[in-house]
Structure formats: structure tokens, C-alpha cells
Design a protein around this motif. Structure first.
Motif, PDB file in Angstrom:
ATOM      1  N   VAL A  81       1.234  -0.793  -0.434  1.00 30.62           N
ATOM      2  CA  VAL A  81       0.149  -0.217   0.412  1.00 30.62           C
ATOM      3  C   VAL A  81       1.052   1.030   0.462  1.00 30.62           C
ATOM      4  O   VAL A  81       0.231   1.886  -0.814  1.00 30.62           O
ATOM      5  CB  VAL A  81      -0.814   0.431   1.191  1.00 30.62           C
ATOM      6  N   VAL A 520      -7.232   4.513  -2.687  1.00 30.64           N
ATOM      7  CA  VAL A 520      -6.910   3.900  -1.704  1.00 30.64           C
ATOM      8  C   VAL A 520      -6.577   3.142  -0.355  1.00 30.64           C
ATOM      9  O   VAL A 520      -7.317   2.670   0.334  1.00 30.64           O
ATOM     10  CB  VAL A 520      -5.104   3.464  -2.498  1.00 30.64           C
ATOM     11  N   ASN A 521      -5.743   4.722   0.563  1.00 30.44           N
ATOM     12  CA  ASN A 521      -6.163   4.787   1.294  1.00 30.44           C
ATOM     13  C   ASN A 521      -7.855   4.775   2.188  1.00 30.44           C
ATOM     14  O   ASN A 521      -7.978   4.474   3.353  1.00 30.44           O
ATOM     15  CB  ASN A 521      -5.633   7.022   1.720  1.00 30.44           C
ATOM     16  N   MET A 524      -8.923   1.252   2.103  1.00 28.39           N
ATOM     17  CA  MET A 524      -8.361   0.437   3.530  1.00 28.39           C
ATOM     18  C   MET A 524      -8.857   0.810   4.900  1.00 28.39           C
ATOM     19  O   MET A 524      -8.832   0.135   5.649  1.00 28.39           O
ATOM     20  CB  MET A 524      -6.689   0.848   2.993  1.00 28.39           C
ATOM     21  N   THR A 527     -12.282  -0.508   4.801  1.00 26.33           N
ATOM     22  CA  THR A 527     -12.326  -1.616   4.470  1.00 26.33           C
ATOM     23  C   THR A 527     -11.423  -2.730   5.951  1.00 26.33           C
ATOM     24  O   THR A 527     -11.760  -3.734   5.929  1.00 26.33           O
ATOM     25  CB  THR A 527     -12.089  -2.662   3.621  1.00 26.33           C
ATOM     26  N   ALA A 528     -10.480  -2.279   6.126  1.00 23.22           N
ATOM     27  CA  ALA A 528      -9.627  -3.023   7.083  1.00 23.22           C
ATOM     28  C   ALA A 528      -9.799  -2.042   8.583  1.00 23.22           C
ATOM     29  O   ALA A 528      -9.837  -2.361   9.531  1.00 23.22           O
ATOM     30  CB  ALA A 528      -8.385  -2.371   6.445  1.00 23.22           C
ATOM     31  N   LYS A 533      -8.489  -7.432   6.479  1.00 20.69           N
ATOM     32  CA  LYS A 533      -7.256  -7.303   6.554  1.00 20.69           C
ATOM     33  C   LYS A 533      -7.341  -6.053   5.121  1.00 20.69           C
ATOM     34  O   LYS A 533      -6.507  -5.453   4.876  1.00 20.69           O
ATOM     35  CB  LYS A 533      -6.552  -8.367   6.343  1.00 20.69           C
ATOM     36  N   GLY A 534      -9.135  -5.979   4.752  1.00 18.58           N
ATOM     37  CA  GLY A 534      -8.778  -4.578   3.736  1.00 18.58           C
ATOM     38  C   GLY A 534      -8.839  -4.788   2.535  1.00 18.58           C
ATOM     39  O   GLY A 534      -8.171  -6.270   2.181  1.00 18.58           O
ATOM     40  N   TRP A 535      -9.992  -4.454   1.357  1.00 17.14           N
ATOM     41  CA  TRP A 535      -9.257  -5.633  -0.408  1.00 17.14           C
ATOM     42  C   TRP A 535      -7.809  -5.551  -0.829  1.00 17.14           C
ATOM     43  O   TRP A 535      -7.745  -5.977  -1.150  1.00 17.14           O
ATOM     44  CB  TRP A 535     -10.093  -3.794  -0.846  1.00 17.14           C
ATOM     45  N   ILE A 536      -6.752  -4.383  -0.092  1.00 20.64           N
ATOM     46  CA  ILE A 536      -5.370  -4.300  -0.953  1.00 20.64           C
ATOM     47  C   ILE A 536      -4.492  -4.246   0.685  1.00 20.64           C
ATOM     48  O   ILE A 536      -3.483  -3.979   0.583  1.00 20.64           O
ATOM     49  CB  ILE A 536      -4.873  -2.979  -1.469  1.00 20.64           C
ATOM     50  N   PRO A 537      -4.195  -5.760   0.963  1.00 22.51           N
ATOM     51  CA  PRO A 537      -3.529  -5.925   1.908  1.00 22.51           C
ATOM     52  C   PRO A 537      -2.121  -6.339   1.796  1.00 22.51           C
ATOM     53  O   PRO A 537      -1.661  -5.794   0.360  1.00 22.51           O
ATOM     54  CB  PRO A 537      -3.915  -6.992   2.769  1.00 22.51           C
ATOM     55  N   GLY A 543      -7.275 -10.292   0.228  1.00 19.96           N
ATOM     56  CA  GLY A 543      -7.204  -9.429  -0.170  1.00 19.96           C
ATOM     57  C   GLY A 543      -8.512  -9.435  -1.003  1.00 19.96           C
ATOM     58  O   GLY A 543      -8.903 -10.188  -1.549  1.00 19.96           O
TER      59      GLY A 543
END
Length: 592
Positions: A81, A520-521, A524, A527-528, A533-537, A543
Motif C-alpha cells: 500500500v 486507496v487510503n 483501506m 475495509t480493514a 485485512k482490507g481490500w489491498i493488504p 484481500g
């Protein structure tokens, strides 16, 4: 038409005034027009040197940028990330600097000097990146190949970040000015050269993709195997050759002098509007404009009056005779100056609608790369899809300049009634639609990848070739969107802000990268939560990056609806053909 003399301003030409019969008759005593005060050489041959410069400079730039996300993760030890966000911010900074280059070019330095200075900064940045990589970061030798971790020094980090932002400053400031400088080499009075000027933007984009193709194949292979310093050195050599090719054409370039500070001119318009807010706008034929074929803005053709943004006509409305003779541009502006400000306002909504597309486009350099890094690659280079996209771009641009103009344009002209075939706005809309489908394809690829995860590993057995459709779709959309943007913003910008028009395309990419980082932030943060762990771990296998791609597809669809409304509302600029260049045919031996 009511007339008076213009303002005493650094960006408004001086005029001679004679008095008689209690009225003022103005005789334009302007300096030699900066648009006409040019070397009558130029042409396609000298413009080809600028295309060579573009190809080599782009090769150098992408030699750093195309693998930057992996350099940050493998060499500097950043997580996915953070690396993706840092790349987005860096690319955004690259193109934000294009506004600085455009401003200096239009206002003070001119195209040639601006290109020269920013290319020198570009070369310096690449030299520092090579030095920092060789001396401080690649330790032990061969690290950063995905297997051997690196132990970089803190001073190396600092030098590297300084170097890549110098690269951003140099490349970003150079790009829009180079495109406009290339267009300057064609004489609009010559029908053949006018047609060649339109094709130049396609070839300009073709040269860009030739450079990126080499970076996405040869350079990326060496960098991927840990030979980062070699990749940076090749970029440095390419940038030096590009600069020498640019200097080679100096004796034969056509030079256009700067037209003064456009920010000041626009500020003068709004200042005059505020001062006369309670004054009703005059009729079109009663608005203030200088007499003669030349406008009061040095080097700019006159722009015909338009009816939209009627409140801005207050700036060109003559309140009294004292105001008319005051020589104060903060109180009274010409029609051309007002229309220049109107042109900027008309372009802004269209430009804002292109930012979401740039969010789509920037995934190619960040999340697409990370997605490919955890897929099965049979030949050891995960950038094969990116190379396919570059090759597709090259073919698309060739089609655009060949088959497109010879076959599709006449056909589209018959169907639409437009002799030019698809307009720039139509092509940009098509690019936005294709970009939306690219996000759908990348989301589908991610779903397929997640279904074929290798147990106990961070990779998937899904072939890297599944990424080719999304890269090709982004490549196709890029040709429609960015070539269309270059033609549209350069063609619709008034003469005094041509470089600014070209920079809008790159500023769109800049803001797109910043918006991508913000999204992206936000994703995260939302979703995290808890065990999720969120969409883009860090481990993409845990993810749902596919959902992020589908989110971008939805945003692109919504943006397309807004774009249609803006495109339908937009009115083209209407300049007067005053044969400025023909007036000074006998003495046009200008120097830089």
C-alpha cells in the motif's frame, strides 16, 4: 465597435493614441508579434528531432517509473500500500510540474529555453538516481531481485528521493512545452502544414510509446533481476542523447516568444468584473476592443465574442470616457482578454471529467504491477503484459495517423456530418468508456487469480497472460483519451496560453494519481477493520483487489455521464484569422 487604448501592462502591448474631434482614434503600434516573430524554417524535418527527443526522454523516464513500485518494496522495504501510494504521489507530482513548465513557457522563458532548462534538471535527477543506487542502496550486490533483501543506508534513501523528484520536475516541466514547441514548427497558413500539425500529436504519442516499449521490455528485465543500477544508467544515457538531439535542431527551429503572464491577464478580467458588478454588460458591438488586425495581447490573435458567461462582459464594458482613457487594464479589458478567460472557464469542466480516467490509467503503474507480481510468469518477466500494451499503443497510433485519417475519418464524416470525422471530444469519450471496461477486465482477472491461489504461498497459478486484456484495453483507451486531449486542449487554448493547454492533459494525470492514492487510503480505512485485512493488504491473496477495480469501473461510468453533459455544453474557440504572420514576412529573423 467602441475602441480605446490598452493597459500599461507587461503582457499587454503598447499602443499609440492620437486625438481628434473629441474622440480617440487608436493606431496599433504593437511590438512585432511574438507569433509572427519567428524563424521561417521549422517544418516536419526539424519537428522529427523533437519526436526523437520525446522517445528517448520517455525511455529514460519510464526506466525509473515503470518499476518504481517494485524498487520501493524490494530495495527500500516498503509494503504494497505504501509503495503504491508513493508511486501515485510521485507520478502525480511529475505531471503537476507540467503546469510550472507551461507557465514559464507562456509567460517569460518561451518554449525553447523552458525545454532546455527542464531537460538539464531531468538529466541531473537521473545521474543522482544512478549514483544513489550504485553507492548506497543496492547492498549487497544483486539484491532487490525478489529473493535477496537489500540493506540500504538512510542517506541513500534521501538521495534517491531527491533524485526521483528532480526527474519528476525535469520531465514534467519539459513535456507540455515540447508538445507545443513541436506544433510551433508547422505554419497554420499552409494547408499541408496545418494538416501535418494535427498528425504531429499522434506521432508525438507514438514516440512516447516507442520509448515506453523499450523500458517495459529490455530495461525492466535487468531491473527485475536486481540490476537496478544498470537500468538507471541506461536511462541516464538515453536522456543525454535526447538532450543532444534537441540541441541539434537549434539553428532550424521556429521560435515563438512568450506572451506575458496569463494569470495576471485573467486576474485583471475578474478585477474589472468585480469593480463593475452593478454595471449592465454592453451589447457585443459596444464592447471594448483595439482596432486593427492584432489584439492587445502581444502575439495573440483576436478572439471573437461569445454569449456565454455574459457577466464577464462587464470587464469590456466602457463605463465612462475617463475609464476609456485611463490605460488601466484592471478596470477595462479588451474582448480578446475577456474571451481568453472565458476559454479557460469553458475548458475546466471538460478537464475535470478526465481526472477519473487518469485514476484508471494510473493503476497500470501500481496495482497492475503488484497483481502481476503474484501471478505465474513462464518467462520470468511480469512486465510482458505492459510491453504488449505499449506495442498495442504503437499500432493504434499508426492506425490513427494512417488508416484512421484516410478511411475512418471520411466514413465518420459522412455519418456525422463532421468532415474531420470523430471530434476530439468524441474520442475522449470513447477513451473513457474503454477505460471503464479495462477496470472490469482487471477485476475479472483478480477474481480468477484468487480462485487459483497456491496454498501456503503469496502467488497464484493463474498465468500472467490473463493480464493482457486489461493492459490492451488501457492502451486503447489511452490512445483515444490522451491524443484527443493533446489536440483538444492545445487547439482550444488561446494563443497566449498554448503550453498551458497542453499541460492540462498532464495535470489531469497528476490529479488522477493523487485521487488514486486518496481512494486507496480511504478504501483501506473503511475495509480493514477487526480481522478483515482490507481490500489491498500486504498479502494480496487475503484481500479483494477485484472490488477496488469494480469500484473504479463504477466511478468511470458515473464520470462518463457527467462528461457527456460537459461535452454537449462546450463551445469551440473562435479566433480571427488576421494573417499576422504575413504582415511581417520581410523581417522575421528572430533569435532565442
Amino acid at each position: 465597435m467602441a475602441t480605446s487604448f490598452s493597459a500599461n501592462s507587461t503582457n499587454i502591448a503598447t499602443n499609440k493614441v492620437t486625438e481628434g474631434d473629441s474622440s480617440y482614434r487608436e493606431e496599433s503600434a504593437m511590438e512585432r508579434s511574438s507569433r509572427a516573430d519567428e524563424k521561417k524554417i521549422g517544418g516536419a524535418k526539424v519537428a522529427s528531432l523533437l519526436l526523437v527527443n520525446q522517445a528517448l526522454a520517455t525511455l529514460a523516464f519510464f526506466g525509473v517509473g515503470v518499476n518504481l513500485v517494485l524498487f520501493l518494496t524490494r530495495v527500500l522495504g516498503q509494503d504494497n500500500v505504501s509503495a503504491a501510494n508513493n508511486v501515485s504521489k510521485w507520478i502525480g507530482t511529475v505531471y503537476m510540474f507540467s503546469l510550472i513548465g507551461a507557465f514559464l513557457s507562456d509567460s517569460y522563458w518561451g518554449r525553447y529555453l523552458t525545454c532546455t532548462v527542464f531537460q538539464l534538471v531531468f538529466v541531473l535527477g537521473l545521474a543522482l538516481s544512478s549514483l544513489s543506487s550504485w553507492r548506497f542502496l543496492i547492498n549487497p550486490a544483486g539484491c532487490g531481485d525478489g529473493n535477496t533483501p537489500c540493506k540500504p543506508s538512510s542517506i541513500g534513501d534521501d538521495i534517491f528521493y531527491l533524485s526521483i523528484y528532480l526527474v519528476a520536475f525535469g520531465y514534467g516541466g519539459h513535456q507540455p512545452t515540447l508538445a507545443t514547441f513541436g506544433a510551433d514548427q508547422y505554419d497554420e497558413k499552409n494547408p499541408k502544414e496545418r494538416s501535418a500539425k494535427v498528425a504531429f500529436f499522434c506521432y508525438f504519442y507514438f514516440a512516447l510509446n516507442v520509448g515506453s516499449l523499450f523500458s517495459n521490455t529490455v530495461l525492466v528485465y535487468y531491473e527485475d533481476t536486481g540490476k537496478w543500477t544498470m537500468g538507471f544508467l541506461v536511462s541516464l544515457v538515453s536522456a543525454v542523447i535526447a538532450f543532444l538531439a534537441f540541441l541539434l535542431g537549434t539553428p532550424r527551429y521556429r521560435f515563438v516568444k512568450p506572451c506575458g503572464n496569463p494569470v495576471m491577464r485573467v486576474a485583471q478580467v475578474f478585477s474589472a468584473v468585480v469593480r463593475k458588478w452593478k454595471v449592465a454588460p454592453a451589447k457585443a458591438e459596444e464592447l471594448f476592443e483595439v482596432e486593427g488586425s492584432q489584439s492587445a495581447i502581444k502575439g495573440s490573435r483576436k478572439i471573437r465574442h461569445t454569449d456565454d458567461f455574459e457577466f464577464m462582459d462587464k470587464a469590456a464594458t466602457i463605463k465612462d470616457s475617463e475609464e476609456q482613457s485611463s490605460k488601466n487594464p484592471w478596470r477595462l479589458c479588451t474582448v480578446t482578454q475577456v474571451e481568453e478567460a472565458k476559454c479557460v472557464l469553458r475548458m475546466l469542466p471538460v478537464w475535470l471529467c478526465t481526472i477519473i480516467y487518469s485514476v484508471v490509467f494510473t493503476q497500470m503503474a501500481s496495482l497492475f504491477v503488484e497483481q502481476g507480481d503474484v501471478m505465474n510468469s513462464y518467462i520470468g518477466s511480469f512486465h510482458l503484459p505492459a510491453a504488449s500494451m505499449s506495442a498495442f499503443d504503437i499500432c493504434s497510433v499508426l492506425v490513427c495517423t494512417g488508416i484512421y485519417r484516410q478511411i475512418l475519418v471520411p466514413l465518420a464524416g459522412k455519418l456525422s456530418g463532421n468532415p474531420k470525422g470523430l471530434s476530439e471530444l468524441q474520442r475522449m469519450g470513447i477513451g473513457l468508456i474503454i477505460g471503464m471496461f479495462a477496470m472490469v477486465a482487471s477485476g475479472a482477472t483478480e477474481i480468477a487469480r484468487l480462485r487459483r491461489i497456491i496454498h501456503g504461498e503469496k502467488t497464484s497459478s493463474l498465468s500472467i497472460f490473463w493480464q493482457i486484456p486489461q493492459y490492451v484495453l488501457v492502451g486503447a483507451s489511452e490512445v483515444f483519451m490522451y491524443v484527443g486531449q493533446l489536440e483538444f486542449f492545445n487547439g482550444q487554448a488561446p494563443d497566449g496560453i498554448k503550453s498551458f493547454g497542453s499541460s492540462l492533459c498532464m495535470a489531469s494525470i497528476s490529479l488522477g494519481n493523487y485521487v488514486s492514492s486518496m481512494l486507496v487510503n480511504m478504501v483501506m480505512i473503511i475495509t480493514a477493520r477487526g480481522q478483515n485485512k482490507g481490500w489491498i493488504p500486504e498479502n494480496l491473496n487475503t484481500g479483494h483487489m477485484d472490488r477496488f477495480f469494480f469500484l473504479l469501473a463504477g466511478l468511470a461510468a458515473f464520470d462518463f455521464v457527467l462528461y457527456l453533459l460537459c461535452a454537449k455544453w462546450y463551445k469551440n474557440i473562435n479566433v480571427e484569422d488576421n494573417d499576422m504572420e504575413e504582415q511581417e514576412h520581410d523581417d522575421v529573423n528572430s533569435k532565442v
